[in-house]
Design a protein around this motif. Structure first.
Motif, PDB file in Angstrom:
ATOM      1  N   CYS A 178       0.831  -1.212   0.000  1.00 25.89           N
ATOM      2  CA  CYS A 178       0.000   0.000   0.000  1.00 25.89           C
ATOM      3  C   CYS A 178       0.864   1.260   0.000  1.00 25.89           C
ATOM      4  CB  CYS A 178      -0.935  -0.021   1.204  1.00 25.89           C
ATOM      5  SG  CYS A 178      -2.184  -1.329   1.143  1.00 25.89           S
TER       6      CYS A 178
ATOM      7  N   ALA B  82       2.376   1.775  -3.497  1.00 20.70           N
ATOM      8  CA  ALA B  82       1.410   2.242  -4.497  1.00 20.70           C
ATOM      9  C   ALA B  82       1.324   3.762  -4.551  1.00 20.70           C
ATOM     10  CB  ALA B  82       0.033   1.647  -4.202  1.00 20.70           C
TER      11      ALA B  82
ATOM     12  N   LYS C 237       1.973   2.045  -8.695  1.00 14.94           N
ATOM     13  CA  LYS C 237       0.587   1.785  -8.296  1.00 14.94           C
ATOM     14  C   LYS C 237      -0.039   0.718  -9.195  1.00 14.94           C
ATOM     15  CE  LYS C 237      -3.933   4.049  -7.875  1.00 14.94           C
ATOM     16  NZ  LYS C 237      -4.245   3.444  -6.570  1.00 14.94           N
TER      17      LYS C 237
ATOM     18  N   GLU D  44      -0.947  -3.260  -7.471  1.00 19.18           N
ATOM     19  CA  GLU D  44      -2.357  -3.597  -7.293  1.00 19.18           C
ATOM     20  C   GLU D  44      -2.811  -4.723  -8.218  1.00 19.18           C
ATOM     21  OE1 GLU D  44      -4.670  -0.080  -7.705  1.00 19.18           O
ATOM     22  OE2 GLU D  44      -4.013   0.783  -5.800  1.00 19.18           O
TER      23      GLU D  44
ATOM     24  N   GLY E 215      -7.638  -4.557  -9.718  1.00 25.47           N
ATOM     25  CA  GLY E 215      -7.481  -4.424  -8.272  1.00 25.47           C
ATOM     26  C   GLY E 215      -8.569  -5.073  -7.456  1.00 25.47           C
TER      27      GLY E 215
ATOM     28  N   LYS F  22      -7.122  -6.853  -4.216  1.00 27.78           N
ATOM     29  CA  LYS F  22      -6.649  -5.911  -3.198  1.00 27.78           C
ATOM     30  C   LYS F  22      -7.825  -5.315  -2.437  1.00 27.78           C
ATOM     31  CE  LYS F  22      -4.188  -1.577  -2.497  1.00 27.78           C
ATOM     32  NZ  LYS F  22      -3.446  -0.447  -3.109  1.00 27.78           N
TER      33      LYS F  22
END
Length: 759
Positions: free
Chosen positions: A30, A33, A40, A44, A70, A73
């Motif tokens: 995180c 990202a 990023k 993801e 994503g 995630k």
């Protein structure tokens, strides 16, 4: 211009960059990202987040579309936000964590802060559920889908709703982080700092707002094993309002027992739980193959079972307890087992302190760990009925004692026969000792004769009368000499008679022993060898060699020994002896050594052959009732379970999964063996004026377990209790009548497949 610094994610191939980012933790991913747009995009990706979700048992409840980005995630963050966090104080109470002591004011403030934060989080979760329910189309069930059917026709939520859900997820995450920051760090005994730990998820899922435990538990629950004698009377003794479940001691697994417990409780916690089974003061005979003791209580599968079972009972602080009707309180090992179980589950475990005598009187004794005025048996059972059952067990025990007493004379001959077989070995060891003892008897007799002669002589000792003469002389006509001669003749005659009697008894016992061995050869060995020679073998040549080879060698040795004894005793006289025969026999006693060393192997082989015969009879019965069935007799094959199912056919596999219709084509019977699955069609016919029906079976296919694939079909509006069995050539969609039958069948089938793959 020379480039000195460049972003590796823009230079290296994408799969190498993804491999580098896969080593980061979710928190670091995180943070990465937020570095740049390339980072990023890479951090993801689903290929990075999917293993992290699956490792914790979090599966995506739908199939992402081709261009969705994503999803795994977002699913990971949603699952983390739904977890129930424990404070350090609660973690210390459950897991035994040692923290620094706090004052009363600080503890009250911490409790108030935690209560407010949890109330806010649960409120937001409830609001999120309402929004999802309003936005869900009416034909979507909302439950988790099967991962085995990849349907891409799943409807998606509108973008506005997804944005709102994402905002709620972000708000929940902020609340959790705020709660972590608000709680001070604690130092443990190792000098490290710890934050509040996550509570373990129970096997029934995450604890939701509407499933939060209440403090008014009134349910009492008891498990009764079918191994208990007259367990029907025990079930009849259960009080009204107490939930009781009788489970099969053999053929069940720990997972099946948990399933039955959860279904009986109906997703509610019990105030107390009893387990009525047999055992001793050191272990619990819970299931076949699961004797829980101090050696295996911390084994992963056993530990997981007790942790999940303890989640069905109220905590110790709220008066919850588990009562084991096994006398574990009578030994230190049993008390250690109770202590380990209490630490694993956070629930009080109690057990009787009496010694098990076979009549289950220990359950009426004092209980270890009892904190209430009422004894645990009075919580679950009617005392009068339970006492009646206990009296019946006492009567049965007395009956067994009398039966053993009556049958004991019938078995007294068995030790005598066994002792007769080894008399030859002991004879060689006792001959020298016998000669020594006989010489001692002769010496003692001579001593007694001389003492008697000295008492008859009224004069003083000869040495005192003739001090010059150290060796007195005795004449031929002296009466003392005649007494000594008669005594010597009598001793020689007695010794000759005794030798003749001992030799005759030895010959007789050896003749009987050889006759018994010859009976064993003629009655067992000869017919078994004849059957093997005629291609109708009852035992294999290897098993015949293991069981009878040493016995036949012993027969040959003792036959030779008997012939030597018979030849010697035909011309027996005072000058003859048998010592040389025993010396020759003793030099060959290694045959007996081999027999005694191989005796446990012989017993195991005989027991194995008995089990094989029973299993062959069972396989023969199954082969006889199934038309067109192939030969089922295989080495080490046995039947595990038979399940009747209905075979279904999907009318249209192109439509959405929850709208598929199925039709019943025919009835099947599944015969599960330890190495294969036999599928047969079943037809039932009814005869007029008879209550029972007749079932006939027709063979369809036989599949090796290592080639069998099992897929679960979740329940829908049009199908219940269904699953799929598939091999390279066939596929069967099956359904059971009851949900319990499906769960138990799949549990046993998967365990059999796992055992086959391990072998």
């Amino acid at each position: 211009m020379k480039v000195s610094k460049v972003d590796f994610s823009t230079v290296l191939p994408r799969f190498i960059s993804l491999y580098i980012f896969s080593f980061l933790s979710p928190k670091d991913l995180c943070a990465a990202a937020q570095v740049s747009w390339p980072w990023k995009f890479l951090t993801e990706q689903d290929c990075i987040w999917m293993p992290k979700c699956i490792k914790l048992g979090w599966f995506l409840p739908y199939t992402p579309t081709d261009h969705e980005y994503g999803a795994w995630k977002h699913h990971y963050i949603a699952c983390v936000c739904n977890l129930d966090w424990l404070t350090p104080r609660e973690a210390a109470a459950v897991y035994g964590t040692l923290n620094e002591p706090k004052t009363d004011d600080e503890e009250l403030q911490e409790r108030h802060r935690e209560k407010c934060l949890r109330k806010i989080i649960w409120g937001e979760i409830a609001l999120r559920k309402k929004e999802l329910f309003r936005a869900r189309p009416p034909w979507v069930s909302g439950t988790r889908c099967s991962r085995l059917f990849k349907s891409r026709c799943q409807p998606r939520l509108p973008q506005t709703v997804r944005d709102r859900v994402g905002l709620h997820g972000a708000l929940e995450k902020q609340l959790v982080l705020a709660s972590l920051e608000a709680l001070p760090k604690r130092s443990n005994v190792f000098g490290r700092h710890t934050y509040p730990s996550l509570s373990k998820k129970s096997w029934r899922g995450v604890l939701k707002n509407d499933d939060s435990p209440s403090h008014g538990f009134q349910t009492h629950f008891i498990l009764i094993s079918s191994r208990i004698p007259a367990h029907e009377m025990v079930v009849d003794s259960v009080k009204a309002g107490v939930i009781s479940v009788v489970y099969e001691h053999s053929g069940m697994t720990l997972e099946s027992l948990l399933y039955l417990t959860d279904k009986a409780l109906g997703r509610q916690k019990a105030q107390s739980m009893g387990i009525f089974t047999d055992g001793d003061s050191r272990e619990i005979n819970l299931l076949q193959g699961y004797k829980i003791g101090i050696k295996n209580v911390l084994r992963p599968d056993v530990r997981d079972f007790w942790e999940k079972l303890g989640s069905f009972v109220a905590p110790k602080e709220e008066g919850g307890h588990v009562d084991l009707f096994v006398p574990l309180g009578a030994s230190e090992a049993g008390i250690e087992v109770l202590s380990q179980l209490s630490q694993l589950t956070g629930t009080l475990f109690t057990a009787p302190t009496g010694i098990a005598t076979g009549s289950y009187q220990h359950i009426l004794s004092d209980w270890l760990g009892q904190q209430h005025e009422r004894a645990p048996p009075s919580i679950y059972f009617s005392e009068s009925k339970l006492q009646m059952w206990s009296s019946l067990m006492d009567f049965l025990e007395d009956t067994l004692i009398s039966v053993r007493k009556q049958f004991r004379p019938l078995f007294k001959e068995l030790p005598k026969n066994a002792s007769g077989r080894i008399i030859g070995q002991f004879m060689s060891d006792t001959m020298s000792v016998t000669n020594i003892l006989n010489n001692q008897e002769i010496a003692q007799a001579l001593t007694d004769g001389l003492a008697a002669l000295s008492k008859e002589n009224p004069e003083r000792d000869v040495l005192e009368d003739n001090p010059q003469d150290t060796k007195p002389s005795l004449g031929k006509n002296d009466p003392n000499v005649e007494v000594l001669v008669q005594l010597e003749r009598k001793l020689q005659k007695d010794w000759a008679t005794k030798r003749t009697r001992v030799a005759g008894e030895l010959l007789q016992s050896e003749r009987k022993y050889v006759q018994m061995l010859e009976i064993l050869r003629d009655v067992y060995v000869a017919p078994l060898r004849a059957a093997l020679s005629s291609n109708r073998a009852i035992l294999s040549a290897a098993n015949l060699q293991i069981i009878f080879s040493d016995i036949l060698q012993v027969l040959s040795l003792n036959r030779q020994f008997l012939d030597n004894l018979r030849d010697r005793l035909q011309e027996w006289g005072p000058a003859h002896c048998v010592g040389e025969i025993f010396l020759k026999f003793g030099s060959q006693l290694n045959t007996y050594t081999n027999f005694f060393n191989n005796y446990p192997v012989v017993l195991k082989t005989i027991e194995k052959m008995k089990q094989n015969i029973n299993m062959k009879d069972q396989l023969s019965d199954i082969q006889r009732i199934i038309w067109g069935c192939p030969i089922l007799s295989e080495v080490n094959r046995y039947l595990i379970r038979v399940q009747d199912v209905a075979q279904l056919h999907c009318c249209d596999e192109e439509i959405s999964f929850y709208l598929r219709l199925y039709e019943h084509t025919r009835d099947l019977s599944l015969f599960l063996f330890n190495d294969a699955l036999l599928v047969a069609s079943r037809s039932t016919s009814h005869t007029p004026f008879e209550r029972t029906s007749k079932s006939t079976y027709q063979f369809i296919a036989s599949v090796a377990l290592h080639r069998l694939l099992v897929e679960d079909i979740p329940d829908s509006k049009y199908i219940k209790n269904a699953f799929i069995l598939q091999d390279p050539k066939h596929e069967w969609i099956c359904a059971t009548e009851a949900e319990d039958d499906k769960f138990l069948w799949l549990s046993v089938l998967l365990n059999a497949i796992k055992s086959t793959m391990e072998k």
